[in-house]
Every structure is written in C-alpha cells, then in structure tokens.
Design an enzyme around this catalytic site. Structure first.
Site, short mmCIF file in Angstrom:
data_model
loop_
_atom_site.label_atom_id
_atom_site.label_comp_id
_atom_site.label_asym_id
_atom_site.label_seq_id
_atom_site.Cartn_x
_atom_site.Cartn_y
_atom_site.Cartn_z
CE LYS A 9 -37.56 5.08 -70.77
NZ LYS A 9 -36.80 5.97 -69.87
CE1 TYR A 49 -35.21 0.39 -67.24
CE2 TYR A 49 -37.51 -0.18 -66.95
CZ TYR A 49 -36.52 0.46 -67.66
OH TYR A 49 -36.82 1.16 -68.80
CG ASN A 112 -36.06 9.43 -70.80
OD1 ASN A 112 -36.76 8.44 -70.95
ND2 ASN A 112 -34.88 9.38 -70.20
CG HIS A 115 -34.73 1.23 -72.14
ND1 HIS A 115 -33.92 1.37 -71.04
CD2 HIS A 115 -34.40 0.02 -72.70
CE1 HIS A 115 -33.16 0.29 -70.92
NE2 HIS A 115 -33.43 -0.53 -71.91
CD GLU A 126 -31.86 -3.65 -71.85
OE1 GLU A 126 -31.67 -2.97 -70.83
OE2 GLU A 126 -31.76 -3.18 -73.00
#
Length: 137
Positions: A9, A49, A112, A115, A126
């Site tokens: 990310k 998303y 975080n 993904h 994806e």
C-alpha cells in the site's frame, strides 16, 4: 499451485519499506509471478474496492489507496491465499501476531502496509484487475 493477489500500500511505499515486504514474501516461500508499481486513480481504487462501496470507510479507503504509488503483486505457492493472509497478519497491526508484515511494518488499521485477496473468488477478480496473462511469469 495457487495464486493470490497482493498490494503493498501507499503508506509502505512512502516509508520505503517495500524491500522489507518483498523480502518477507520471498522468505515466506512465495514466488512473485507478477509485480508492477502503479498509481491508482480514485476511480480505479473505487472500482477495485467496489465490494466495500456501502461501507462507511469506502471514501477514505479509496482516497488513501490513490494518494501515492502502490506495488501490485501476484504471488504463487501451495495454499497461497491462506498463507498470504497469515503472513500479512491481522488488519489492525496492534492485534497482529509477531512475525507478520503488519506487526512488523504496519502503522495503524488504515495504514497497515499490505492488502491480500481473502478468497479464490476475490483473487480471480483482483488479479486480472491489474495484470493480463502475459505479465504473469
């Protein structure tokens, strides 16, 4: 062999920990069969998303994912999806187990670091969102 999708990310790219994440991936026995550095537009992030579009965090998530470059990856190994989820750790780094990417490198529940696909169905959506078959070797 199973394949899964992963993203390093924007927060991790900004903090220059991409190499550490890639090392943990390889040390975890994954083969990287696809990798590219890209910058998502807000529209692309919203498309990726879309499953979360009704959730209250959707707008912030899409803004975050489009704020800077990401590293998109396709990983391969036996049980890739479950093993990648295990290596990532809990969504909230504070709750992640030692030795996981999020425990080692995550900053917050929002930032975080990584993904990953949560199911074969997610991976099948994806992976082609970011890669065509010629890019997977």
């Amino acid at each position: 062999m199973e394949r899964t999708f992963a993203i390093i990310k924007p927060d991790a790219v900004e903090r220059n920990v991409t190499g550490k994440v890639l090392a943990m991936i390889e040390e975890g026995g994954f083969k990287i069969v696809g990798m590219k550095k890209i910058r998502l537009s807000k529209c692309q992030a919203e498309g990726f998303y879309y499953v979360h579009k009704e959730r209250p965090f959707f707008g912030d998530l899409c803004a975050f994912m489009s704020r800077g470059p990401v590293i998109a990856l396709v990983l391969e190994k036996e049980n890739a999806i479950a093993d990648w989820r295990g290596l990532m750790g809990a969504t909230n780094p504070a709750n992640a187990e030692a030795g996981t990417i999020r425990k080692a490198l995550g900053v917050s529940i929002e930032e975080n670091t990584v993904h990953g696909s949560d199911s074969p169905e997610s991976a099948s959506y994806e992976i082609p969102y970011f890669f065509n078959q010629l890019e997977l070797v």
